[in-house]
Design a protein around this motif. Structure first.
Motif, PDB file in Angstrom:
ATOM      1  N   SER A  65      13.942  35.746  39.299  1.00  0.00           N
ATOM      2  CA  SER A  65      13.675  34.333  39.034  1.00  0.00           C
ATOM      3  C   SER A  65      14.074  33.469  40.226  1.00  0.00           C
ATOM      4  O   SER A  65      14.833  33.900  41.096  1.00  0.00           O
ATOM      5  CB  SER A  65      14.439  33.882  37.785  1.00  0.00           C
ATOM      6  N   ARG A  66      13.571  32.242  40.224  1.00  0.00           N
ATOM      7  CA  ARG A  66      13.892  31.340  41.333  1.00  0.00           C
ATOM      8  C   ARG A  66      15.402  31.155  41.473  1.00  0.00           C
ATOM      9  O   ARG A  66      15.953  31.182  42.571  1.00  0.00           O
ATOM     10  CB  ARG A  66      13.192  29.999  41.119  1.00  0.00           C
ATOM     11  N   PHE A  67      16.081  30.924  40.370  1.00  0.00           N
ATOM     12  CA  PHE A  67      17.542  30.895  40.342  1.00  0.00           C
ATOM     13  C   PHE A  67      17.950  31.926  39.290  1.00  0.00           C
ATOM     14  O   PHE A  67      17.970  31.629  38.101  1.00  0.00           O
ATOM     15  CB  PHE A  67      18.060  29.504  39.991  1.00  0.00           C
ATOM     16  N   HIS A  68      18.239  33.121  39.722  1.00  0.00           N
ATOM     17  CA  HIS A  68      18.392  34.235  38.787  1.00  0.00           C
ATOM     18  C   HIS A  68      19.801  34.282  38.179  1.00  0.00           C
ATOM     19  O   HIS A  68      19.955  34.353  36.964  1.00  0.00           O
ATOM     20  CB  HIS A  68      18.093  35.561  39.492  1.00  0.00           C
ATOM     21  N   ASP A  77      39.467  36.335  40.485  1.00  0.00           N
ATOM     22  CA  ASP A  77      38.350  37.205  40.122  1.00  0.00           C
ATOM     23  C   ASP A  77      37.011  36.562  40.451  1.00  0.00           C
ATOM     24  O   ASP A  77      36.950  35.486  41.047  1.00  0.00           O
ATOM     25  CB  ASP A  77      38.420  37.575  38.634  1.00  0.00           C
ATOM     26  N   VAL A  78      35.941  37.272  40.060  1.00  0.00           N
ATOM     27  CA  VAL A  78      34.576  36.798  40.267  1.00  0.00           C
ATOM     28  C   VAL A  78      33.837  36.931  38.939  1.00  0.00           C
ATOM     29  O   VAL A  78      33.931  37.959  38.259  1.00  0.00           O
ATOM     30  CB  VAL A  78      33.836  37.627  41.339  1.00  0.00           C
ATOM     31  N   VAL A  79      33.107  35.884  38.564  1.00  0.00           N
ATOM     32  CA  VAL A  79      32.328  35.902  37.321  1.00  0.00           C
ATOM     33  C   VAL A  79      30.858  35.735  37.670  1.00  0.00           C
ATOM     34  O   VAL A  79      30.496  34.847  38.461  1.00  0.00           O
ATOM     35  CB  VAL A  79      32.776  34.775  36.368  1.00  0.00           C
ATOM     36  N   VAL A  80      30.002  36.583  37.105  1.00  0.00           N
ATOM     37  CA  VAL A  80      28.559  36.447  37.283  1.00  0.00           C
ATOM     38  C   VAL A  80      27.986  35.864  36.002  1.00  0.00           C
ATOM     39  O   VAL A  80      28.382  36.244  34.899  1.00  0.00           O
ATOM     40  CB  VAL A  80      27.897  37.804  37.602  1.00  0.00           C
ATOM     41  N   ARG A  81      27.066  34.916  36.135  1.00  0.00           N
ATOM     42  CA  ARG A  81      26.405  34.291  34.991  1.00  0.00           C
ATOM     43  C   ARG A  81      24.893  34.322  35.209  1.00  0.00           C
ATOM     44  O   ARG A  81      24.405  33.897  36.257  1.00  0.00           O
ATOM     45  CB  ARG A  81      26.854  32.841  34.799  1.00  0.00           C
ATOM     46  N   ASP A  82      24.189  34.817  34.218  1.00  0.00           N
ATOM     47  CA  ASP A  82      22.735  34.778  34.266  1.00  0.00           C
ATOM     48  C   ASP A  82      22.279  33.341  34.043  1.00  0.00           C
ATOM     49  O   ASP A  82      22.849  32.609  33.227  1.00  0.00           O
ATOM     50  CB  ASP A  82      22.142  35.690  33.184  1.00  0.00           C
ATOM     51  N   LEU A  83      21.249  32.904  34.759  1.00  0.00           N
ATOM     52  CA  LEU A  83      20.773  31.522  34.672  1.00  0.00           C
ATOM     53  C   LEU A  83      19.464  31.427  33.881  1.00  0.00           C
ATOM     54  O   LEU A  83      18.557  30.702  34.264  1.00  0.00           O
ATOM     55  CB  LEU A  83      20.594  30.951  36.084  1.00  0.00           C
ATOM     56  N   GLY A  84      19.418  32.163  32.785  1.00  0.00           N
ATOM     57  CA  GLY A  84      18.196  32.141  31.984  1.00  0.00           C
ATOM     58  C   GLY A  84      17.039  32.801  32.703  1.00  0.00           C
ATOM     59  O   GLY A  84      15.896  32.366  32.578  1.00  0.00           O
ATOM     60  N   SER A  85      17.332  33.857  33.443  1.00  0.00           N
ATOM     61  CA  SER A  85      16.302  34.535  34.238  1.00  0.00           C
ATOM     62  C   SER A  85      15.273  35.207  33.337  1.00  0.00           C
ATOM     63  O   SER A  85      15.541  35.511  32.173  1.00  0.00           O
ATOM     64  CB  SER A  85      16.946  35.579  35.152  1.00  0.00           C
ATOM     65  N   LYS A  86      14.102  35.471  33.898  1.00  0.00           N
ATOM     66  CA  LYS A  86      13.024  36.055  33.088  1.00  0.00           C
ATOM     67  C   LYS A  86      13.252  37.534  32.807  1.00  0.00           C
ATOM     68  O   LYS A  86      12.763  38.053  31.802  1.00  0.00           O
ATOM     69  CB  LYS A  86      11.680  35.849  33.786  1.00  0.00           C
ATOM     70  N   ASN A  87      13.985  38.239  33.670  1.00  0.00           N
ATOM     71  CA  ASN A  87      14.186  39.678  33.488  1.00  0.00           C
ATOM     72  C   ASN A  87      15.640  40.076  33.278  1.00  0.00           C
ATOM     73  O   ASN A  87      15.957  41.256  33.213  1.00  0.00           O
ATOM     74  CB  ASN A  87      13.614  40.449  34.687  1.00  0.00           C
ATOM     75  N   GLY A  88      16.535  39.104  33.175  1.00  0.00           N
ATOM     76  CA  GLY A  88      17.919  39.398  32.864  1.00  0.00           C
ATOM     77  C   GLY A  88      18.737  39.903  34.041  1.00  0.00           C
ATOM     78  O   GLY A  88      18.207  40.226  35.108  1.00  0.00           O
ATOM     79  N   THR A  89      20.042  39.955  33.832  1.00  0.00           N
ATOM     80  CA  THR A  89      21.001  40.419  34.839  1.00  0.00           C
ATOM     81  C   THR A  89      21.842  41.533  34.220  1.00  0.00           C
ATOM     82  O   THR A  89      22.296  41.413  33.083  1.00  0.00           O
ATOM     83  CB  THR A  89      21.927  39.267  35.280  1.00  0.00           C
ATOM     84  N   THR A  90      22.029  42.627  34.946  1.00  0.00           N
ATOM     85  CA  THR A  90      22.867  43.719  34.448  1.00  0.00           C
ATOM     86  C   THR A  90      23.983  44.003  35.426  1.00  0.00           C
ATOM     87  O   THR A  90      23.832  43.844  36.642  1.00  0.00           O
ATOM     88  CB  THR A  90      22.055  45.014  34.204  1.00  0.00           C
ATOM     89  N   VAL A  91      25.115  44.434  34.870  1.00  0.00           N
ATOM     90  CA  VAL A  91      26.274  44.862  35.663  1.00  0.00           C
ATOM     91  C   VAL A  91      26.562  46.310  35.288  1.00  0.00           C
ATOM     92  O   VAL A  91      26.857  46.604  34.116  1.00  0.00           O
ATOM     93  CB  VAL A  91      27.501  43.982  35.393  1.00  0.00           C
ATOM     94  N   ASP A  92      26.426  47.199  36.237  1.00  0.00           N
ATOM     95  CA  ASP A  92      26.632  48.632  35.999  1.00  0.00           C
ATOM     96  C   ASP A  92      25.812  49.116  34.805  1.00  0.00           C
ATOM     97  O   ASP A  92      26.284  49.896  33.962  1.00  0.00           O
ATOM     98  CB  ASP A  92      28.119  48.935  35.772  1.00  0.00           C
ATOM     99  N   GLY A  93      24.575  48.621  34.718  1.00  0.00           N
ATOM    100  CA  GLY A  93      23.660  49.070  33.679  1.00  0.00           C
ATOM    101  C   GLY A  93      23.759  48.336  32.364  1.00  0.00           C
ATOM    102  O   GLY A  93      22.989  48.618  31.437  1.00  0.00           O
ATOM    103  N   VAL A  94      24.681  47.380  32.223  1.00  0.00           N
ATOM    104  CA  VAL A  94      24.864  46.634  30.972  1.00  0.00           C
ATOM    105  C   VAL A  94      24.315  45.216  31.149  1.00  0.00           C
ATOM    106  O   VAL A  94      24.707  44.507  32.083  1.00  0.00           O
ATOM    107  CB  VAL A  94      26.352  46.582  30.572  1.00  0.00           C
ATOM    108  N   VAL A  95      23.408  44.814  30.249  1.00  0.00           N
ATOM    109  CA  VAL A  95      22.851  43.466  30.309  1.00  0.00           C
ATOM    110  C   VAL A  95      23.944  42.458  29.959  1.00  0.00           C
ATOM    111  O   VAL A  95      24.667  42.633  28.965  1.00  0.00           O
ATOM    112  CB  VAL A  95      21.666  43.316  29.341  1.00  0.00           C
TER     113      VAL A  95
END
Length: 442
Positions: A65-68, A77-95
């Motif tokens: 996505s444009r802003f994924h 620490d570091v936190v990843v947040r999905d931005l409503g992407s069309k195909n989702g975000t996974t971390v080590d295989g977990v959505v």
């Protein structure tokens, strides 16, 4: 405030040191996908990954996505947040919707896989030496980092986008920016996009000529013209409809407006400050907000942190509210007491400083202080009906209050088992986690 009370409050809420803060630098390597072999090293606290040119790490993968997603760094620490992407975000295989990242985590966005390394080197985050900026106060690192950004933005003339939850002080930040800038002698004009009917908003922004539409019996000067030489504050800009967004974009780019029903363009000298409680990158992904308009508004992008993430700012915030006339005498001392501070620190304050002020206004007229930490805690106060706020904000506050009370009771009933609570509520687990995060129970 007595010396003993001040000492206790200082121990409970230690002030941040005056030095610049540091966060670990992120090193990201594209291990699979169209950009395989590319690498990126962060230089600030947030990294946005997507295909849009304004993203920090720009990918060519069309399934991104444009802003994924965005990665937010702190000292720990570091936190990843999905931005409503069309195909989702996974971390080590977990959505994931949001997740903490470990060293060398594998992040998948679209068909691209990235390895995230937490480097040993550090990125310096400038902190203001002041504990206030205009009407905003705070001694926490988070707020002093915001003050440093606001101070730098005030010295320039680019557009500023203020983001943050309801009640975090976006309107105070906008006023303070104006007063600290070279345009302080000029006008400050505020337009709340959520408070004006869509059919009237174009006229409020750009003005109209007499006879432009039924009921237009005289010429009306719009906000752009009124703000010329100063600042135009576009509050809740995320509520702007798609039909008006191209016109706002054109005005931002050309510094010219045309009144409704008018034949000529009018030059305007305006600095734009916009605010929203929404994540506009999510809105771009959802097709509700133009990417080019977002890019124009966010020359400076400043996020105001919620109160629950900076409880050490409670004492100075309460002092500022008391100084504004909220309480005097014994009532003020009750609000300053360590017992009250300890109880207030336990609440998430979904309405932030606005909710805190409303609570303290009621507490100031009561004879008793808040319950002590060791006593069973009663229900949080119902948000008041504030007629000075737009209907949407009042409704959102009450919806959040109901959601939080319901979810707290639901989790207690199921022993904090999120999956069981989700089944009982008729929700899927992902949606349940999203709700918990939204009301501060994550």
């Amino acid at each position: 405030m007595t010396d003993d009370a001040r000492a206790t409050a200082t121990e409970a809420f230690p002030a941040a040191d005056a030095a610049a803060s540091h966060v670990r630098r992120l090193h990201i390597e594209v291990v699979d996908g169209p950009d395989a072999g590319a690498s990126f090293a962060s230089s600030r606290e947030r990294v946005v990954i997507g295909t849009h040119a304004s993203a920090d790490l720009v990918l060519a993968d069309p399934s991104v996505s444009r802003f994924h997603c965005e990665l937010t760094l702190s000292a720990r620490d570091v936190v990843v947040r999905d931005l409503g992407s069309k195909n989702g975000t996974t971390v080590d295989g977990v959505v994931v919707i949001a997740a903490h990242l470990h060293h060398r985590a594998i992040l998948a966005v679209g068909r691209t896989r990235l390895r995230v390394d937490l480097g040993d080197d550090r990125v310096e985050v400038p902190l203001s030496s002041s504990d206030r900026f205009g009407g905003l106060v705070g001694r926490s690192r988070a707020m002093r980092a915001v003050f440093a950004q606001l101070e730098r933005a005030a010295r320039g003339d680019g557009s500023v986008l203020l983001q943050g939850e309801t009640g975090t002080g976006k309107d105070l930040a906008a006023v303070a920016l104006h007063r600290a800038s070279d345009r302080s002698a000029g006008p400050f004009v505020s337009i709340n996009m959520a408070a004006i009917a869509p059919t009237l908003l174009e006229s409020e922004l750009f003005g109209h000529e007499r006879g432009a539409f039924t009921g237009a019996d005289r010429q009306h000067i719009g906000a752009f013209e009124l703000a010329s030489g100063g600042v135009l504050f576009l509050d809740e800009v995320g509520e702007l409809g798609l039909s008006l967004q191209p016109k706002l974009l054109r005005a931002l780019e050309t510094r010219q407006v045309r009144r409704v029903g008018g034949q000529h363009t009018i030059d305007v000298d305006v600095r734009f400050v916009a605010a929203t409680h929404q994540n506009l990158r999510r809105e771009v992904n959802a097709g509700r907000f133009r990417a080019d308009l977002f890019y124009r508004l966010a020359t400076w992008e400043i996020a105001l942190p919620p109160l629950r993430e900076r409880p050490e700012d409670l004492p100075i915030t309460i002092e500022a509210l008391i100084a504004s006339g909220l309480a005097v005498g014994e009532a003020a001392e009750r609000l300053r007491s360590p017992r009250m501070l300890a109880e207030l620190a336990r609440h998430a304050w979904p309405g932030n400083v606005r909710e805190l002020r409303n609570y303290l206004e009621r507490a100031a007229v009561l004879s008793d202080t808040a319950p002590s930490v060791g006593e069973p805690r009663g229900p949080a106060p119902v948000p008041p009906i504030d007629l000075a706020q737009p209907l949407r904000e009042v409704r959102d506050q009450h919806v959040r209050w109901v959601e939080r009370r319901y979810l707290e009771a639901l989790l207690r009933e199921h022993g904090d088992n999120v999956s069981a609570a989700a089944r009982a509520a008729g929700l899927d687990r992902v949606h349940m986690h999203r709700l918990l995060s939204r009301v501060g129970l994550r």
